[in-house]
Design a protein around this motif. Structure first.
Motif, short mmCIF file in Angstrom:
data_model
loop_
_atom_site.label_atom_id
_atom_site.label_comp_id
_atom_site.label_asym_id
_atom_site.label_seq_id
_atom_site.Cartn_x
_atom_site.Cartn_y
_atom_site.Cartn_z
N ARG A 24 0.84 -1.21 0.00
CA ARG A 24 0.00 0.00 0.00
C ARG A 24 0.87 1.26 0.00
O ARG A 24 0.56 2.23 -0.70
N LEU A 25 1.97 1.24 0.74
CA LEU A 25 2.86 2.40 0.77
C LEU A 25 3.48 2.63 -0.60
O LEU A 25 3.59 3.78 -1.06
N PHE A 26 3.91 1.55 -1.27
CA PHE A 26 4.45 1.70 -2.62
C PHE A 26 3.37 2.24 -3.56
O PHE A 26 3.66 3.07 -4.44
N ALA A 27 2.13 1.79 -3.38
CA ALA A 27 1.04 2.25 -4.25
C ALA A 27 0.78 3.74 -4.04
O ALA A 27 0.49 4.47 -5.00
N ARG A 31 1.12 15.93 -10.84
CA ARG A 31 2.03 17.07 -10.89
C ARG A 31 1.63 18.16 -9.90
O ARG A 31 2.42 19.04 -9.59
N ARG A 32 0.39 18.12 -9.44
CA ARG A 32 -0.11 19.13 -8.50
C ARG A 32 -0.60 18.44 -7.24
O ARG A 32 -0.84 17.23 -7.24
N PRO A 33 -0.78 19.20 -6.15
CA PRO A 33 -1.25 18.57 -4.90
C PRO A 33 -2.55 17.81 -5.11
O PRO A 33 -3.46 18.27 -5.79
N VAL A 34 -2.60 16.64 -4.53
CA VAL A 34 -3.79 15.80 -4.61
C VAL A 34 -4.29 15.56 -3.19
O VAL A 34 -3.50 15.31 -2.28
N THR A 35 -5.58 15.67 -2.98
CA THR A 35 -6.13 15.58 -1.64
C THR A 35 -6.07 14.15 -1.10
O THR A 35 -6.02 13.17 -1.86
N ALA A 36 -6.10 14.07 0.23
CA ALA A 36 -6.10 12.76 0.87
C ALA A 36 -7.34 11.97 0.48
O ALA A 36 -7.29 10.75 0.30
N GLU A 78 -9.57 7.29 -2.07
CA GLU A 78 -10.52 6.66 -2.99
C GLU A 78 -9.78 5.83 -4.04
O GLU A 78 -10.19 4.71 -4.38
N GLU A 79 -8.67 6.38 -4.55
CA GLU A 79 -7.88 5.67 -5.55
C GLU A 79 -7.30 4.38 -4.99
O GLU A 79 -7.22 3.37 -5.69
N GLN A 80 -6.87 4.42 -3.72
CA GLN A 80 -6.23 3.26 -3.10
C GLN A 80 -7.24 2.30 -2.46
O GLN A 80 -6.87 1.20 -2.05
N GLY A 81 -8.49 2.73 -2.36
CA GLY A 81 -9.51 1.87 -1.76
C GLY A 81 -9.37 1.73 -0.26
O GLY A 81 -9.65 0.67 0.31
N VAL A 82 -8.91 2.80 0.41
CA VAL A 82 -8.77 2.80 1.86
C VAL A 82 -9.49 4.01 2.42
O VAL A 82 -9.94 4.89 1.69
N SER A 83 -9.58 4.08 3.75
CA SER A 83 -10.21 5.23 4.39
C SER A 83 -9.26 6.41 4.39
O SER A 83 -8.03 6.24 4.25
N VAL A 84 -9.81 7.61 4.55
CA VAL A 84 -8.96 8.81 4.61
C VAL A 84 -8.03 8.73 5.81
O VAL A 84 -6.86 9.13 5.73
N THR A 128 -6.71 6.05 7.15
CA THR A 128 -5.61 5.16 6.80
C THR A 128 -4.62 5.87 5.87
O THR A 128 -3.40 5.71 6.00
N LEU A 129 -5.15 6.63 4.93
CA LEU A 129 -4.28 7.36 4.00
C LEU A 129 -3.41 8.35 4.74
O LEU A 129 -2.21 8.47 4.47
#
Length: 239
Positions: free
Chosen positions: A6-9, A18-23, A28-34, A36-37
């Motif tokens: 998950r950390l590698f992902a 290229r720009r800041p992406v929200t937690a 959502e992309e990783q399929g985990v809770s905020v 956990t992220l």
């Protein structure tokens, strides 16, 4: 997926932005809770990952981050090899050489020597024109140079009826089709976006004149124009 995977992902996801992406978006992309992220990001920072940002704002990797030794799944490696071989089959010799060099770097940047696996994926692109009939087109490198440096191209062009014209254009996109390439550009003559087939370009010169707008702005305008045309039945880059 265990925590290490998950950390590698998460790191792979940050590399793609290229720009800041929200937690929330990352979670959502990783399929985990905020929550956990958030913990994963803090773990990565604690391990030395150069991540900028904070909760509620967004995260991104700092510029200049040096990639560690690369690990690839079989599917990732097959995708890279197939893509590089497709590029190598195009009449753009500069990109073809770069693709071969990139595969060599990938092979030696990995913990294991991947050269045998790269040479034996069993995947090959099929070019419609055949290897023996492929003719290099040096102007493709000039078009890419113009886009990188935002320099105007001066071209002599013939339309589908053979009518000649002289134009100054600002290339925005270069589409590689099987057997032909198309430049999407701002045409200074027509004051509008136009598509130009490279096989109809008689001559081409990269000038010292800069674009009248930044290419990023032109690209947004071109996409808006293309979407409008597509919705109204008029979009056709394949000309």
């Amino acid at each position: 997926m265990d925590k290490t995977e998950r950390l590698f992902a998460v790191m792979d996801a940050l590399r793609r932005h290229r720009r800041p992406v929200t937690a929330a978006a990352l979670a959502e992309e990783q399929g985990v809770s905020v929550r956990t992220l958030y913990r994963d990001v803090q773990t990565l920072i604690g391990l030395g990952a150069p991540i900028d940002g904070e909760a509620g704002v967004g995260y991104m990797l700092k510029p200049g981050f040096f990639l560690p030794p690369l690990m690839f799944t079989p599917e990732e490696l097959e995708a890279l090899v197939l893509g590089a071989r497709w590029v190598g089959a195009q009449p753009d010799d500069g990109l073809g050489a770069a693709a071969r060099n990139a595969l060599g770097k990938i092979a030696t940047a990995s913990p294991e020597d991947l050269r045998d696996r790269i040479n034996d994926t069993g995947l090959w692109p099929v070019a419609v024109w055949g290897a023996n009939s492929r003719q290099p087109m040096p102007i493709l490198g000039q078009v890419r140079q113009a886009m990188r440096t935002e320099r105007t191209l001066q071209i002599s062009y013939e339309d589908e009826h053979g009518n000649p014209s002289e134009r100054a254009i600002w290339p925005v996109q270069l589409a590689y089709y099987e057997g032909k390439q198309v430049i999407a550009a701002w045409c200074c003559l027509r004051k509008a976006f136009r598509n130009f087939r490279t096989d109809r370009i008689v001559s081409l010169t990269v000038t010292d004149e800069r674009y009248g707008k930044r290419r990023a702005v032109l690209e947004r305008d071109w996409r808006d124009s293309w979407e409008w045309d597509r919705r109204n039945g008029g979009a056709d880059l394949n000309r």
